[in-house]
Design an enzyme around this catalytic site. Sequence first.
Site, short mmCIF file in Angstrom:
data_model
loop_
_atom_site.label_atom_id
_atom_site.label_comp_id
_atom_site.label_asym_id
_atom_site.label_seq_id
_atom_site.Cartn_x
_atom_site.Cartn_y
_atom_site.Cartn_z
N SER A 131 3.75 45.29 -22.11
CA SER A 131 3.02 44.04 -21.92
C SER A 131 3.69 42.89 -22.67
O SER A 131 3.79 41.77 -22.14
CB SER A 131 1.57 44.19 -22.38
OG SER A 131 1.50 44.66 -23.71
N ARG A 162 5.95 39.57 -20.80
CA ARG A 162 5.68 38.18 -21.14
C ARG A 162 6.90 37.52 -21.79
O ARG A 162 7.24 36.37 -21.49
CB ARG A 162 4.46 38.10 -22.06
CG ARG A 162 3.14 38.35 -21.34
CD ARG A 162 2.02 38.72 -22.29
NE ARG A 162 0.74 38.85 -21.58
CZ ARG A 162 0.41 39.92 -20.83
NH1 ARG A 162 1.24 40.93 -20.71
NH2 ARG A 162 -0.77 39.95 -20.22
N ASP A 195 -6.61 50.17 -20.13
CA ASP A 195 -5.57 51.16 -19.91
C ASP A 195 -5.77 52.42 -20.75
O ASP A 195 -5.11 53.44 -20.52
CB ASP A 195 -4.19 50.57 -20.21
CG ASP A 195 -3.70 49.64 -19.11
OD1 ASP A 195 -4.19 49.78 -17.97
OD2 ASP A 195 -2.84 48.79 -19.37
N LYS A 238 -5.91 49.40 -10.18
CA LYS A 238 -4.67 49.74 -10.88
C LYS A 238 -3.72 50.42 -9.90
O LYS A 238 -3.88 50.31 -8.69
CB LYS A 238 -4.98 50.64 -12.08
CG LYS A 238 -5.83 49.98 -13.16
CD LYS A 238 -5.04 48.91 -13.92
CE LYS A 238 -5.83 48.37 -15.09
NZ LYS A 238 -5.07 47.37 -15.88
N ARG A 284 -8.42 54.50 -10.57
CA ARG A 284 -8.46 55.51 -11.62
C ARG A 284 -9.85 56.11 -11.82
O ARG A 284 -9.97 57.22 -12.33
CB ARG A 284 -7.95 54.91 -12.94
CG ARG A 284 -6.46 54.66 -12.92
CD ARG A 284 -5.95 54.07 -14.22
NE ARG A 284 -4.55 53.68 -14.06
CZ ARG A 284 -3.91 52.83 -14.84
NH1 ARG A 284 -4.56 52.25 -15.85
NH2 ARG A 284 -2.64 52.54 -14.62
#
Length: 403
Positions: free
Chosen positions: A23, A27, A288, A315, A319
């Site tokens: 993550s 970015r 997550d 996702k 899930r």
Amino acid sequence: MDRVIAWEKEKVEGVAVLPASKSISNRALVLSVLSGSPIPENLSDSDDTRVLQEALSGTSDLVHVGHAGTAMRFLTAYFALKGGVRELTGSERMKQRPLHVLVDALRKLGAKIAYLGEEGFPPLWISPSSLQGGKELTLDASVSSQYVSALMMIAPLLPGGLTISLRGKIVSGSYIRMTAAMMRQFGAVVDLESERITIPEGEYKPTGSRIEADWTAASYFYEMLVLVGQGRIFIPDLKSDSLQGDARQYILWERLGIQTEWCDNGVYLHASGQVVDFFEADFTEMPDLALTFIVACCLKNISFHIRGLETLHIKECDRVSASVCELRKLGYELNVPEHGELCWNGERNTFVSLEIDTYQDHRMAMAFAPAGLKLSGLVIRNAGVVSKSFPTFWEQFNNLVIE
């Protein structure tokens, strides 16, 4: 490639080396390109980050992101800002993941984006345009925080900047805060309130950055200790003051009997043996991690009621449905009391199979892998899917010293 896990052990000890944070890497890549900065050090070697890096540095009119949802969302905003003609597409599953919230917002800024398939979903055709800021957009924040982060990162480069008002339940708010903190590191001004984000026009400043280890990936090693019940694992390069919202997972693992000991160069995880009888938590800020806790609770025979799962339906796979299906194979009967919730009251059914399907979802493979410590002979189908976020997962999983 399938993988058979044939461990039934009473103790697990060793060192687990995690990948760099996906993550933060994703970015940092976008912000580095927008600011003219060098490529960050210790960049994640995940499929998602590789796809994003190739797209940002490439010149092809056709960009295929595969299963990389973050890349799809960040690139949609990036290409709309930078102009040029691009076809942005992905896997069949990617074509089922909604994008209309972000596309509608970009169109209000002047972007020319057309859907090449089903309305509201990839693939996209992005045509040259000049985006105009100085506006206030209202965004539904209950679907994905990545839409918000994508708009935030291009906002300083819009004439007049941008104000974003968030409505609905804000999911994964920790990722929005991460984006804001990283933008500030690159010189942007971000005023972040609870439901309102104000970003004035400005410019990014070139800066160097190094990516920290991935707290999300740590969850699978916490899970291993929960299921075995004894042992100690050292994980280097994890920070207590991390930008990652998932860093606070250690508080939840304490309820399942795992203590976290901080040191200068990482953390030690060790089993304490003190486990709750019933586990209840809201994963809105850490979606997550939910799948890992779901599997851990079932295999540890701990009833649970988990909330904040709204985003799990969009996702890499659904899930919620996938976990219900695969845990049913192992004899656990889960229930969905409300949308965004999942619970297990201890109900068991007839055991069906030790073969776990992963649905092209890396987190399905990694969350179910530790179950093999309790169920010798467990098969993880398409185990190579872990390369999406943690290419060395199986190596780290197998290299732990088992006594």
